[in-house]
Design an enzyme around this catalytic site. Structure first.
Site, PDB file in Angstrom:
ATOM      1  N   CYS A  33      13.128  -1.538   5.157  1.00 41.48           N
ATOM      2  CA  CYS A  33      13.027  -2.551   4.090  1.00 41.48           C
ATOM      3  C   CYS A  33      14.025  -2.240   2.976  1.00 41.48           C
ATOM      4  O   CYS A  33      13.951  -1.198   2.329  1.00 41.48           O
ATOM      5  CB  CYS A  33      11.606  -2.563   3.530  1.00 41.48           C
ATOM      6  SG  CYS A  33      11.429  -3.518   2.020  1.00 41.48           S
ATOM      7  N   GLY A  68       0.156   0.554  -5.107  1.00 38.18           N
ATOM      8  CA  GLY A  68      -1.084  -0.196  -4.973  1.00 38.18           C
ATOM      9  C   GLY A  68      -2.045   0.180  -6.072  1.00 38.18           C
ATOM     10  O   GLY A  68      -2.316   1.366  -6.269  1.00 38.18           O
ATOM     11  N   SER A  92      12.830   0.253 -14.532  1.00 43.53           N
ATOM     12  CA  SER A  92      13.363   0.230 -13.171  1.00 43.53           C
ATOM     13  C   SER A  92      14.868   0.003 -13.109  1.00 43.53           C
ATOM     14  O   SER A  92      15.517   0.423 -12.166  1.00 43.53           O
ATOM     15  CB  SER A  92      12.641  -0.841 -12.344  1.00 43.53           C
ATOM     16  OG  SER A  92      12.723  -2.080 -12.990  1.00 43.53           O
ATOM     17  N   CYS A 139      15.970  -4.340   7.032  1.00 44.16           N
ATOM     18  CA  CYS A 139      15.327  -5.655   6.968  1.00 44.16           C
ATOM     19  C   CYS A 139      15.842  -6.323   5.703  1.00 44.16           C
ATOM     20  O   CYS A 139      15.815  -5.736   4.622  1.00 44.16           O
ATOM     21  CB  CYS A 139      13.812  -5.538   6.901  1.00 44.16           C
ATOM     22  SG  CYS A 139      13.038  -7.159   6.671  1.00 44.16           S
ATOM     23  N   CYS A 144      13.883 -11.340   3.278  1.00 37.54           N
ATOM     24  CA  CYS A 144      13.669 -12.135   2.062  1.00 37.54           C
ATOM     25  C   CYS A 144      14.987 -12.605   1.434  1.00 37.54           C
ATOM     26  O   CYS A 144      14.981 -13.467   0.565  1.00 37.54           O
ATOM     27  CB  CYS A 144      12.830 -11.351   1.050  1.00 37.54           C
ATOM     28  SG  CYS A 144      13.481  -9.717   0.723  1.00 37.54           S
ATOM     29  N   CYS A 203       8.462 -12.622   1.800  1.00 40.33           N
ATOM     30  CA  CYS A 203       8.322 -11.460   2.692  1.00 40.33           C
ATOM     31  C   CYS A 203       7.047 -11.617   3.505  1.00 40.33           C
ATOM     32  O   CYS A 203       5.998 -11.938   2.962  1.00 40.33           O
ATOM     33  CB  CYS A 203       8.230 -10.168   1.897  1.00 40.33           C
ATOM     34  SG  CYS A 203       7.876  -8.748   2.954  1.00 40.33           S
ATOM     35  N   ASN A 240      -0.068   0.894   5.781  1.00 37.67           N
ATOM     36  CA  ASN A 240       0.866   0.226   4.869  1.00 37.67           C
ATOM     37  C   ASN A 240       1.714  -0.714   5.722  1.00 37.67           C
ATOM     38  O   ASN A 240       2.408  -0.254   6.635  1.00 37.67           O
ATOM     39  CB  ASN A 240       1.753   1.266   4.164  1.00 37.67           C
ATOM     40  CG  ASN A 240       2.867   0.639   3.329  1.00 37.67           C
ATOM     41  OD1 ASN A 240       3.920   1.236   3.154  1.00 37.67           O
ATOM     42  ND2 ASN A 240       2.655  -0.555   2.816  1.00 37.67           N
ATOM     43  N   GLY A 241       1.657  -2.001   5.433  1.00 35.23           N
ATOM     44  CA  GLY A 241       2.447  -2.960   6.197  1.00 35.23           C
ATOM     45  C   GLY A 241       1.706  -4.268   6.353  1.00 35.23           C
ATOM     46  O   GLY A 241       0.743  -4.542   5.637  1.00 35.23           O
ATOM     47  N   ASP A 275      18.719  -6.084 -14.505  1.00 38.03           N
ATOM     48  CA  ASP A 275      17.385  -6.040 -13.891  1.00 38.03           C
ATOM     49  C   ASP A 275      17.546  -5.657 -12.425  1.00 38.03           C
ATOM     50  O   ASP A 275      18.622  -5.841 -11.848  1.00 38.03           O
ATOM     51  CB  ASP A 275      16.657  -7.389 -14.028  1.00 38.03           C
ATOM     52  CG  ASP A 275      15.138  -7.216 -13.952  1.00 38.03           C
ATOM     53  OD1 ASP A 275      14.676  -6.088 -13.681  1.00 38.03           O
ATOM     54  OD2 ASP A 275      14.420  -8.202 -14.152  1.00 38.03           O
ATOM     55  N   ASP A 276      16.479  -5.103 -11.825  1.00 41.58           N
ATOM     56  CA  ASP A 276      16.554  -4.681 -10.424  1.00 41.58           C
ATOM     57  C   ASP A 276      16.595  -5.876  -9.488  1.00 41.58           C
ATOM     58  O   ASP A 276      17.217  -5.852  -8.435  1.00 41.58           O
ATOM     59  CB  ASP A 276      15.370  -3.767 -10.073  1.00 41.58           C
ATOM     60  CG  ASP A 276      14.062  -4.350 -10.528  1.00 41.58           C
ATOM     61  OD1 ASP A 276      13.609  -5.332  -9.926  1.00 41.58           O
ATOM     62  OD2 ASP A 276      13.490  -3.846 -11.515  1.00 41.58           O
ATOM     63  N   CYS A 299       0.800  -1.219   0.000  1.00 41.46           N
ATOM     64  CA  CYS A 299       0.000   0.000   0.000  1.00 41.46           C
ATOM     65  C   CYS A 299       0.828   1.262   0.000  1.00 41.46           C
ATOM     66  O   CYS A 299       2.008   1.253   0.294  1.00 41.46           O
ATOM     67  CB  CYS A 299      -0.862   0.065   1.254  1.00 41.46           C
ATOM     68  SG  CYS A 299      -1.939  -1.317   1.487  1.00 41.46           S
ATOM     69  N   TYR A 311      13.810  -1.494  -5.398  1.00 44.12           N
ATOM     70  CA  TYR A 311      12.767  -1.631  -6.406  1.00 44.12           C
ATOM     71  C   TYR A 311      11.493  -0.823  -6.144  1.00 44.12           C
ATOM     72  O   TYR A 311      10.987  -0.155  -7.037  1.00 44.12           O
ATOM     73  CB  TYR A 311      12.411  -3.115  -6.564  1.00 44.12           C
ATOM     74  CG  TYR A 311      11.260  -3.374  -7.491  1.00 44.12           C
ATOM     75  CD1 TYR A 311      11.379  -3.133  -8.864  1.00 44.12           C
ATOM     76  CD2 TYR A 311      10.045  -3.857  -7.024  1.00 44.12           C
ATOM     77  CE1 TYR A 311      10.315  -3.358  -9.728  1.00 44.12           C
ATOM     78  CE2 TYR A 311       8.980  -4.086  -7.883  1.00 44.12           C
ATOM     79  CZ  TYR A 311       9.114  -3.834  -9.230  1.00 44.12           C
ATOM     80  OH  TYR A 311       8.081  -4.052 -10.081  1.00 44.12           O
TER      81      TYR A 311
END
Ligand code: SF4
Length: 507
Positions: free
Chosen positions: A277, A68, A324, A474, A477, A423, A141-142, A386-387, A40, A283
């Site tokens: 994050c 979003g 990106s 963080c 992932c 994630c 958001n989260g 690529d990202d 979000c 990205y």
């Protein structure tokens, strides 16, 4: 940039036929996810001259659209609360008439994907809850990893829910505290003690616009202003579009109360570490945003430079998968001296048209989205950027396009270390077993995607590019080490992920 591009999404196995036409229309909710997507974006605006803020919120949300695209909504306050929310993009849902109906000098807004809670109108935000002492509207958001446990406790206490979203859980928890204490800061602090996970919140009460960030600052949240407006947003790019400037980030564990004349800051929690994050830098966030004081574009350019310093390959040119990966490829080119050229041209207008039914037509759709320029590519050795690589499907497809266009060698470089784990903190990703780097080494991945060579950014390179300690990011992932206690709630989390996987498999 950061937007989920059609090329990053795999066409659904079943599509919706428009009666009376041969066209197959896009059903965004039924795409299988190839690129991760943020849950979000949130925004809040207060006008000190008491102008209606709905147009400002509209433009803020538009600048956050990449965060979003399933639903959007705005709540404003002028003595009464006014809410409009619905499915679709900001420009699809809001028109002048709708915005004019949203009266008020203060308001909050939201754009949404779903990670917890299905994609349906009941889960669209802001959530607005009337209670015995007034009204509370909230955007989030989260991802709250213990939301099921908290929800069950509330249900046992007689609380009814209208949605499956974790945001509604937060709203009811705050209201329960507030009707007892009549102190909104105390109530939010008490609720923060119970929440496990990531949350950047904007809250609108009868008295205040409030910004809240989780104690580790996992998801972003910034504060901006101009002569009239005080603004909150997931990304500083919202301030730029409205001619405002970024004041600062909301600090991890901070509750900020905005009543127009002043911004009152309460640091409810202060931890010895942060956990921003890392994927926002790589990205998700727009390259023109500044996050936690760090310009995103600079990080991405530096990632390219670091990859060049770690590399020993020669090539005719470096090229990005647009859009990106552009700053990564530019950084690499600047550091290595290998020329930067564009080899793939993205058609930005294809994504919202048709999904075609047969394999041949799908190939056509891919080429419409990303067209390789044979005149640039033929006989050349190319370093393609690529990202990130998630499932590997996009990388494989693009390498194959470049080879078909006559590339002699295709070397892939990736601006993010291998993504090996799901994630659980607010980013929608494929399941663990769909992640190409889960249980595979780089050589195995190279063979699958068909590259002549493959190199990822290292974790050390990533922390160097961002300029923060590993312990202040963080990287769950990448390392499966999450900054909050996930395992304890894994069983409770499982159903929503299983639901998603089942629905994917059924397509
Ligand atoms: S697990 Fe990965 S995508 Fe999720 S919050 Fe942590 S760094 Fe970001």
């Amino acid at each position: 940039m950061g937007i989920v591009h059609p090329a990053d999404l795999e066409e659904p196995k079943s599509c919706v036929n428009m009666p009376g036409t041969k066209e197959i229309i896009e059903d965004r909710s039924s795409y299988r996810l190839i690129k991760p997507r943020d849950k979000c974006g949130v925004a809040g605006v207060y006008s000190r001259s008491e102008q209606d803020v709905s147009p400002y919120l509209f433009y803020s949300l538009l600048s956050l659209q990449h965060r979003g695209q399933e639903s959007c909504g705005i709540t404003t306050y002028d003595g009464s609360f006014h809410t409009e929310k619905g499915m679709g993009l900001v420009t699809e849902f809001f028109d002048l008439k709708t915005l004019e109906s949203l009266k008020g000098y203060v308001g909050i807004g939201h754009v949404r994907y779903s990670t917890t809670g299905e994609s349906r109108i009941e889960n669209a935000q802001p959530f607005v809850v009337r209670h015995s002492m007034g009204t509370l509207a909230i955007c989030h958001n989260g991802n709250i990893v213990n939301s099921m446990e908290l929800r069950r406790k509330l249900e046992k206490a007689g609380q009814a829910f209208i949605s499956t979203s974790d945001t509604e859980v937060i709203a009811h928890l705050i209201i329960r505290e507030y009707v007892k204490s009549e102190d909104i800061v105390y109530s939010i602090t008490e609720v923060m003690k119970k929440l496990v996970g990531s949350y950047s919140l904007v809250i609108l009460t009868d008295d205040n616009l409030i910004a809240v960030r989780d104690p580790l600052g996992i998801r972003p949240l910034s504060l901006g202003k101009n002569d009239d407006l005080i603004m909150i947003s997931s990304e500083s790019v919202s301030f730029d579009v409205l001619g405002a400037r970024i004041l600062r980030d909301i600090k991890p564990g901070e509750i900020a109360l905005i009543d127009g004349e002043e911004i009152k800051s309460i640091r409810a929690f202060k931890r010895s570490r942060k956990a921003y994050c890392m994927f926002e830098y790589v990205y998700f966030s727009r390259p023109d945003s500044i996050l936690n004081g760090i310009p995103i574009y600079d990080v991405r350019e530096k990632i390219g430079r670091i990859l060049a310093e770690e590399d020993d390959i020669d090539a005719d040119f470096v090229s990005p998968i647009p859009d990106s990966a552009i700053p990564f490829a530019l950084g690499y080119s600047n550091a290595s001296g290998i020329p930067y050229r564009e080899s793939l041209i993205r058609n930005r207008y294809v994504g919202r048209t048709f999904i075609l039914p047969h394999q041949q037509a799908r190939e056509l759709a891919v080429r419409l989205k990303l067209n390789p320029m044979a005149s640039e590519i033929e006989g050349k050795n190319i370093i393609i950027f690529d990202d990130s690589i998630v499932r590997g499907t996009t990388s494989k497809r693009i390498i194959s396009l470049l080879r078909e266009a006559g590339a002699k060698e295709v070397h892939m470089r990736v601006g993010c270390p291998p993504i090996k784990s799901l994630c659980k903190l607010g980013i929608d990703m494929p399941t663990d077993r769909e992640l190409i780097a889960s249980g595979r080494d780089v050589e195995a991945i190279r063979k699958i995607i068909g590259a002549d060579s493959l190199k990822y950014l290292s974790i050390e390179g990533l922390t160097e590019a961002i300029g923060l300690r590993e312990n202040d990011l963080c990287m769950g992932c990448l390392t499966a080490k999450y900054p909050v206690e996930i395992q304890k709630f894994e069983q409770v989390l499982l159903p929503s992920f299983v639901d998603r996987e089942l629905s994917n498999n059924n397509r």
